[in-house]
Design a protein around this motif. Structure first.
Motif, PDB file in Angstrom:
ATOM      1  N   LYS A 111      26.018 -29.593 -10.745  1.00 15.69           N
ATOM      2  CA  LYS A 111      26.838 -29.091 -11.853  1.00 15.69           C
ATOM      3  C   LYS A 111      27.101 -30.192 -12.881  1.00 15.69           C
ATOM      4  CE  LYS A 111      31.189 -26.570 -12.641  1.00 15.69           C
ATOM      5  NZ  LYS A 111      31.916 -27.501 -13.473  1.00 15.69           N
ATOM      6  N   GLU A 147      23.994 -30.951 -15.130  1.00 12.68           N
ATOM      7  CA  GLU A 147      23.805 -30.018 -16.240  1.00 12.68           C
ATOM      8  C   GLU A 147      24.834 -30.262 -17.347  1.00 12.68           C
ATOM      9  OE1 GLU A 147      21.337 -27.997 -16.689  1.00 12.68           O
ATOM     10  OE2 GLU A 147      20.422 -28.559 -14.776  1.00 12.68           O
ATOM     11  N   GLU A 148      26.094 -30.478 -16.948  1.00 18.14           N
ATOM     12  CA  GLU A 148      27.154 -30.686 -17.940  1.00 18.14           C
ATOM     13  C   GLU A 148      26.926 -31.964 -18.750  1.00 18.14           C
ATOM     14  OE1 GLU A 148      30.678 -30.718 -15.614  1.00 18.14           O
ATOM     15  OE2 GLU A 148      30.846 -28.513 -15.511  1.00 18.14           O
TER      16      GLU A 148
END
Length: 388
Positions: free
Chosen positions: A304, A307-308
């Motif tokens: 996560k 991607e951020e």
């Protein structure tokens, strides 16, 4: 020319829907090859053979005696000044004679339309085989194609490029839309320019090969195709390197350009290999070193977070480090963005605001994106193979 029984049957059935009379399509030897009366298909029609030989209309009444023939009218079908078949309408002469020329003309139009489609399809098939031979089977090229074609495409006097047009979703409709735009645009080009551009569908994408001197004519077409991205957000138009005859290299370079593209509404989806920089390092032979770099720089980030932070890095580059602009696009407060940048520094040891650190993060994240995309495409191909 010969008309196939399939086309002939389609013609007689279409004509009957208009005049409500039985119709026969008769070959040059007098054989009925198509009919709205199934019992007559394959039988001999003497009047039809006579019309073919005499090349004129023949009206048959009850008193006439021709083998396998019923009352009606029989007319020669002309294509390019040649009689190629006979169309026969069954019924009393008074009933059918007024339909004769109309049915004949419509038959000739339908045959010409089919021949036009066949010519277009043969051109499509030729271009597909030529393009695939140029890219994937150059060793056999001289055996399959004439010297003029060989000289035209494998000359060292001019440069050529490969273009790949691809979308991850709605593949069937996407290719249909791209094909429609290409066909419309190509019809407007002068013959010499048109002949300098080859295109075909290959492995779920559109592949073009063009001579670089036609760039000014082709670019408006690619820009029209680019407008499809509103319907297909993941679409990418990837232009490969310039080559004389090593088309496979240009194809692979177009693939590399395609892999580097990240879909963003405000950014053009036309990606040129000539504009790549650190992406040129993404050679499969360097995979081990690439993985080492990714692990060293990004190894502590969760999926996560990867991607951020990758998205933040892209915006950091796009807005030249402007915290306000990046925060506005992310719909977050500047302090929240600052916290995110500090968090990335705390986990990885690299600070986006430091020039050296930014370049390291840029390379590591780009490698991550490239590798992730490659693995995803490999899984998709393996899944398709398993299903087959």
């Amino acid at each position: 020319m010969k008309v196939s029984p399939h086309l002939a049957q389609n013609i007689v059935e279409s004509m009957k829907s208009i005049i409500k009379q039985d119709i026969n399509f008769i070959d040059s030897d007098g054989t009925i090859i198509a009919s709205t009366d199934p019992a007559r298909i394959g039988t001999f029609h003497e009047a039809g053979r006579t019309v073919y030989q005499l090349k004129r209309v023949l009206v048959i009444s009850e008193s006439d005696s021709y083998e396998g023939t019923r009352p009606g009218i029989n007319l020669p079908v002309h294509i390019n000044g040649e009689v190629i078949a006979v169309i026969g309408i069954t019924g009393t002469p008074e009933q059918v004679i007024t339909f004769g020329n109309i049915i004949r003309k419509m038959t000739e139009i339908l045959i010409l339309e089919e021949e036009f489609r066949n010519v277009k399809q043969r051109e499509v098939d030729r271009n597909r085989m030529l393009l695939e031979d140029l890219i994937f089977y150059p060793q056999n090229f001289a055996e399959r194609w004439d010297e003029a074609t060989l000289s035209f495409w494998r000359s060292d006097d001019d440069y050529k490029r490969i273009v790949l047009i691809h979308s991850d979703t709605s593949q069937f409709n996407f290719l249909k839309d791209v094909r429609r735009l290409l066909e419309q645009y190509m019809e407007q080009l002068p013959p010499l320019v048109k002949n300098s551009i080859l295109w075909t569908e290959h492995e779920q994408m559109m592949v073009l090969l063009y001579k670089e001197k036609t760039t000014s004519q082709l670019l408006p077409c690619l820009q029209q195709i680019e407008e499809l991205k509103f319907n297909y957000p993941s679409m990418v138009v990837a232009i490969g390197s310039r080559v004389h005859r090593d088309f496979r290299t240009s194809y692979r370079d177009a693939q590399l350009a395609q892999d580097t593209y990240t879909a963003r509404p405000e950014v053009s989806c036309i990606v040129n290999y000539d504009d790549l920089t650190i992406e040129l390092l993404f050679n499969p032979e360097n995979m081990y070193r690439q993985q080492q770099l990714q692990e060293k720089v990004l190894g502590q980030l969760t999926a996560k977070e990867l991607e951020e932070f990758y998205h933040i890095l892209q915006l950091f580059e796009a807005h030249n480090g402007s915290i306000s602009s990046i925060a506005d696009e992310l719909f977050i407060h500047k302090n929240t963005l600052q916290y995110q940048i500090q968090k990335l520094r705390r986990i990885t040891g690299y600070d986006l605001r430091n020039y050296h650190d930014f370049m390291v993060l840029r390379l590591a994240f780009t490698l991550y994106h490239h590798t992730t995309q490659h693995v995803s495409e490999t899984k998709d191909r393996d899944s398709d193979t398993d299903e087959q």
